[in-house]
Enzyme design. Structure first.
Site: not given
Ligand SMILES: Cc1cc2nc3c(=O)[nH]c(=O)nc-3n(C[C@H](O)[C@H](O)[C@H](O)COP(=O)(O)OP(=O)(O)OC[C@H]3O[C@@H](n4cnc5c(N)ncnc54)[C@H](O)[C@@H]3O)c2cc1C
Length: 375
Positions: A122, A237
């Protein structure tokens, strides 16, 4: 609301207990041979994919009995039901809902037999919480799609045989331009770069796609239906109905740790602030259990897992972090050494983010459950 189980359900609980008594050694071995045998025994009983329809190779069991099964397994700290975690938790259910007969035939029995391993594509470098902004592109070329782009944080990509992958097939429609492709990880053009996490263990990866050719028959659902597929998968999930039992087991271990550690010269369990926190954990776990039941009762009426799953995801995240912090406080100077609680404290922050951050869960609860305006 009546939370008691029927005579048949209690009889099933006894059957599970009897099976565990007979087949699960104490302590539970962690060798690959034992896990293979264990999975084969569970599969023979049709307890892997317990509530999947019988015609899809599952057990055709009820959701209540599945809850009982998972609860009893967790109480005995048994290994998971099957080893293809993502395959069982969301790829399989998505295939059952949206897959063609050929796709179901091809993938479901491997998932149930623990002979496949799926990962999930994703997130991208600029698309995490705002998943619908994803840019990995798939362009149709005859009977194939040609995929170019990058995924990140892909858990288990290095070991996985398949990726459940979201791609953009149309740029003018934000949600309607997303499609789900099922791609073998050994397809030419896929490159995997592991990322080490805070605890020093390889967990997730970057996955690069360069002119990766995927047959159209590997598309799950129609072109442009990927968002619908993934919303159901994400609710699965996050649903984790049996998670409250897991958290109870963690709380038991934390109580044990407090009993055996000393704070200011006496057992940490006698410290008022520690006892208050432990009691608060117990209350929150009970709230998780009841919310899980609420979601279960919705599903029993035929509805899919709903936005309420975000409540448990949020509760669990907050609990995981505070339980890990308390364990380090209880350990005192020993928290600097290597150990299971110390490792857990390094991984919990990541676990809380995976599947959607706490802020995103709060947005879902605010907008979809409480009906608050979108900010
Ligand atoms: C242990 C682990 C396993 C994972 N495994 C997978 C996997 O197998 N496949 C996969 O595709 N992904 C995976 N991920 C990724 C995970 O889905 C993303 O890290 C997560 O969705 C957050 O996206 P980002 O890291 O881009 O942070 P961002 O979206 O950039 O967020 C950064 C910060 O901004 C805040 N924020 C963002 N948008 C908003 C909003 N609209 N309102 C309020 N706050 C907001 C967030 O809460 C966060 O604090 C994994 C992550 C972890 C940590």
């Amino acid at each position: 609301m009546d939370f008691s189980f029927s005579t048949e359900e209690e009889a099933f609980r006894q059957e599970v207990r009897g099976f565990l008594e007979e087949n699960l050694p104490d302590p539970v071995p962690t060798t690959p041979e034992f896990l293979r045998e264990w999975n084969a025994k569970l599969r023979a009983k049709r307890w892997v994919g317990f509530a999947w329809p019988k015609e899809e190779g599952g057990g055709g069991g009820s959701l209540i009995e599945q809850y009982i099964l998972k609860e009893e397994m967790s109480l005995r700290r048994a290994p998971p039901l099957g080893s293809d975690f993502m395959g069982l938790a969301w790829v399989g259910p998505a295939l059952i809902r949206h897959g063609s007969e050929a796709q179901k035939k091809r993938f479901l029995s491997d998932i149930l037999d623990s002979s496949s391993l799926w990962c999930t594509g994703y997130s991208e470098p600029d698309s995490g919480s705002d998943l619908a902004s994803l840019k990995t592109r798939a362009v149709r070329d005859g009977d194939e799609y040609v995929v170019n782009g990058q995924k990140i944080w892909t858990s288990a990509a290095k070991q996985a045989k398949w990726i459940f992958n979201l791609v953009r097939t149309e740029s003018s429609s934000r949600y309607g331009g997303i499609t789900c492709l099922l791609i073998p990880m050994d397809t030419p053009g896929i490159e995997i770069h592991p990322i080490d996490n805070l605890s020093g263990r390889p967990g997730f990866n970057e996955v690069f796609f360069t002119d990766v050719r995927v047959p159209v028959e590997n598309r799950l659902g129609k072109e442009g239906e990927g968002w619908r597929v993934v919303m159901g998968a994400l609710a699965n999930e996050r649903s984790g109905i049996s998670e409250s039992t897991e958290m109870t087991r963690k709380l038991d271990s934390l109580i044990e740790l407090a009993r055996n550690s000393r704070k200011a010269g006496r057992p940490a369990l006698e410290d008022t602030s520690v006892r208050r926190e432990l009691a608060a954990f117990d209350t929150r776990i009970e709230a998780m259990r009841l919310n899980g039941m609420r979601n279960l009762s919705r599903q029993l009426k035929g509805d899919p897992p709903s936005s309420e799953t975000s409540i448990n995801k949020l509760l669990r995240g907050a609990l995981e972090i505070r339980m890990a912090e308390l364990s380090l406080e209880v350990l005192g100077s020993a928290s600097q050494l290597e150990g299971p609680w110390q490792n857990a404290a390094l991984s919990f922050h990541g676990t809380v983010i995976g599947g959607g951050t706490p802020n995103i869960q709060r947005n879902i609860i605010g907008e979809r459950i409480l009906g608050l305006p979108k900010d």
